[in-house]
Design a protein around this motif. Structure first.
Motif, mmCIF file in Angstrom:
data_model
loop_
_atom_site.group_PDB
_atom_site.id
_atom_site.type_symbol
_atom_site.label_atom_id
_atom_site.label_comp_id
_atom_site.label_asym_id
_atom_site.label_seq_id
_atom_site.Cartn_x
_atom_site.Cartn_y
_atom_site.Cartn_z
ATOM 1 N N PHE A 1 14.388 46.889 11.189
ATOM 2 C CA PHE A 1 14.651 45.854 11.929
ATOM 3 C C PHE A 1 15.983 45.926 12.748
ATOM 4 O O PHE A 1 15.955 45.853 13.960
ATOM 5 C CB PHE A 1 14.597 44.575 11.176
ATOM 6 C CG PHE A 1 15.291 43.463 12.190
ATOM 7 C CD1 PHE A 1 14.587 42.642 12.961
ATOM 8 C CD2 PHE A 1 16.512 42.803 11.470
ATOM 9 C CE1 PHE A 1 15.151 41.884 13.784
ATOM 10 C CE2 PHE A 1 17.107 42.070 12.364
ATOM 11 C CZ PHE A 1 16.454 41.267 13.337
ATOM 12 N N LEU A 2 16.778 46.559 11.909
ATOM 13 C CA LEU A 2 18.071 46.723 12.368
ATOM 14 C C LEU A 2 18.153 47.980 13.392
ATOM 15 O O LEU A 2 19.159 47.944 14.365
ATOM 16 C CB LEU A 2 19.124 46.726 11.314
ATOM 17 C CG LEU A 2 19.439 45.602 10.284
ATOM 18 C CD1 LEU A 2 20.430 46.101 9.432
ATOM 19 C CD2 LEU A 2 20.202 44.505 11.141
ATOM 20 N N TYR B 1 24.077 51.540 7.654
ATOM 21 C CA TYR B 1 24.600 50.604 6.438
ATOM 22 C C TYR B 1 25.853 51.036 5.831
ATOM 23 O O TYR B 1 26.584 50.588 5.316
ATOM 24 C CB TYR B 1 23.330 50.986 5.149
ATOM 25 C CG TYR B 1 22.507 50.173 5.135
ATOM 26 C CD1 TYR B 1 22.154 48.881 4.650
ATOM 27 C CD2 TYR B 1 21.070 50.824 5.980
ATOM 28 C CE1 TYR B 1 20.844 48.110 4.682
ATOM 29 C CE2 TYR B 1 19.969 50.162 5.990
ATOM 30 C CZ TYR B 1 20.015 48.694 5.524
ATOM 31 O OH TYR B 1 18.628 47.823 5.581
ATOM 32 N N ALA C 1 23.774 41.707 13.113
ATOM 33 C CA ALA C 1 23.263 42.618 11.943
ATOM 34 C C ALA C 1 23.883 42.107 10.633
ATOM 35 O O ALA C 1 23.397 42.387 9.627
ATOM 36 C CB ALA C 1 23.687 44.010 12.209
ATOM 37 N N LYS D 1 22.477 39.793 3.525
ATOM 38 C CA LYS D 1 20.949 39.557 2.264
ATOM 39 C C LYS D 1 20.919 40.760 1.430
ATOM 40 O O LYS D 1 20.512 40.456 0.326
ATOM 41 C CB LYS D 1 19.958 38.875 3.300
ATOM 42 C CG LYS D 1 20.414 37.674 3.680
ATOM 43 C CD LYS D 1 18.949 37.207 4.662
ATOM 44 C CE LYS D 1 19.100 35.956 5.337
ATOM 45 N NZ LYS D 1 17.952 35.406 6.027
ATOM 46 N N VAL D 2 21.080 41.910 2.141
ATOM 47 C CA VAL D 2 20.553 43.102 1.685
ATOM 48 C C VAL D 2 21.861 43.622 0.138
ATOM 49 O O VAL D 2 21.686 43.636 -0.677
ATOM 50 C CB VAL D 2 20.603 44.277 2.563
ATOM 51 C CG1 VAL D 2 20.271 45.554 1.767
ATOM 52 C CG2 VAL D 2 19.503 43.997 3.002
ATOM 53 N N ASN E 1 15.405 49.033 1.456
ATOM 54 C CA ASN E 1 15.057 48.107 2.244
ATOM 55 C C ASN E 1 14.562 48.418 3.629
ATOM 56 O O ASN E 1 15.171 48.069 4.498
ATOM 57 C CB ASN E 1 16.367 47.212 2.458
ATOM 58 C CG ASN E 1 17.076 46.557 0.915
ATOM 59 O OD1 ASN E 1 16.343 45.667 0.704
ATOM 60 N ND2 ASN E 1 17.684 47.397 0.169
ATOM 61 N N SER F 1 21.844 39.915 8.126
ATOM 62 C CA SER F 1 20.719 40.795 7.511
ATOM 63 C C SER F 1 21.291 41.667 6.339
ATOM 64 O O SER F 1 20.855 41.783 5.358
ATOM 65 C CB SER F 1 19.849 41.797 8.392
ATOM 66 O OG SER F 1 19.117 40.803 9.511
ATOM 67 N N SER G 1 11.979 47.555 5.478
ATOM 68 C CA SER G 1 11.598 46.503 6.787
ATOM 69 C C SER G 1 12.871 46.047 7.273
ATOM 70 O O SER G 1 12.811 45.891 8.396
ATOM 71 C CB SER G 1 10.914 45.415 6.087
ATOM 72 O OG SER G 1 11.626 44.808 4.856
ATOM 73 N N THR G 2 14.131 45.722 6.724
ATOM 74 C CA THR G 2 15.280 45.494 7.089
ATOM 75 C C THR G 2 16.034 46.594 7.933
ATOM 76 O O THR G 2 16.385 46.345 8.955
ATOM 77 C CB THR G 2 16.273 44.896 5.933
ATOM 78 O OG1 THR G 2 15.548 43.784 5.293
ATOM 79 C CG2 THR G 2 17.695 44.456 6.622
ATOM 80 N N THR G 3 15.910 47.777 7.395
ATOM 81 C CA THR G 3 16.565 48.822 8.167
ATOM 82 C C THR G 3 15.874 49.165 9.327
ATOM 83 O O THR G 3 16.405 49.413 10.410
ATOM 84 C CB THR G 3 16.068 50.392 7.075
ATOM 85 O OG1 THR G 3 16.939 49.938 5.927
ATOM 86 C CG2 THR G 3 16.936 51.454 7.865
#
Length: 214
Positions: free
Chosen positions: A155-156, A123, A185, A191-192, A149, A188, A151-153
């Motif tokens: 996933f990335l 990030y 990336a 969106k965050v 976040n 995603s 789940s997104t973290t």
């Protein structure tokens, strides 16, 4: 099929743009200490690409590289020092584990810590490419965003590991893989980031480009 605005030509143009961006990114990473600025610039261009806002990849890349150079370099040096410290601790403890020292197995703790540091770093540079804050706030905000976040973290992080492994086993992918990862990336990440933007800022961005999809 071969018309300038056909899906095939749009796809080929996007691949060409990512390859150009990838080449710029790798070139500007070569001095090592410039990796942070190169990451920020690459993410900035990816952000523009998915919004169809900027067709001047080279010009936009170097402008962002210059604008974010100081802060991105400071953050990168901090991050690099953290990785070196964790890596050294991990290596030393692993050596003790190899000779039968029970407490040497604690090296796994440092491997997990390195994993979390990578998740945080995912990030860091996109955030600096998008928002203007002090270095202290950047570090604090990105750490909070990564945790809030998760789940997104994750996933990335998995996507990053997959791209690294693919590039390791298929070396020729180096001409495309880093830029492709950052481009994927960014969807995603956007969106965050939009979750923490004011309604006015979101409305202004959407007005600039109505083609952008959430």
């Amino acid at each position: 099929m071969f018309k300038i605005d056909s899906p095939l030509m749009n796809f080929l143009n996007k691949v060409a743009d990512i390859m150009i961006l990838n080449a710029l990114f790798i070139l500007c990473c070569l001095p090592v200490f410039t990796i942070g600025a190169s990451l920020s610039a690459a993410y900035y261009i990816c952000y523009k690409m998915i919004r169809n806002e900027d067709s001047y990849i080279v010009k936009g890349f170097f402008k962002s590289f210059k604008d974010n150079f100081k802060q991105s370099t400071i953050v990168w040096l901090i991050l690099m020092a953290l990785f070196v410290l964790l890596g050294m601790d991990c290596y030393i403890l692993w050596q003790y584990a190899e000779i039968g020292k029970t407490w040497g197995s604690a090296y796994m703790v440092f491997i997990v810590m390195m994993g979390f540091a990578i998740m945080w770093a995912i990030y860091l540079f996109p955030y600096m490419a998008r928002f203007a804050n002090t270095t202290k706030i950047v570090i604090k905000n990105t750490a909070c965003i990564a945790l809030l976040n998760l789940s997104t973290t994750i996933f990335l992080f998995i996507l990053l590991v997959a791209v690294v492994l693919m590039t390791y086993f298929f070396t020729f992918l180096i001409v495309l893989a880093p830029g492709l990862y950052m481009w994927m990336a960014n969807y995603s990440l956007e969106k965050v980031f939009r979750k923490y933007m004011s309604e006015e800022d979101i409305a202004e961005e959407d007005e600039r480009n109505r083609d952008y999809c959430n």
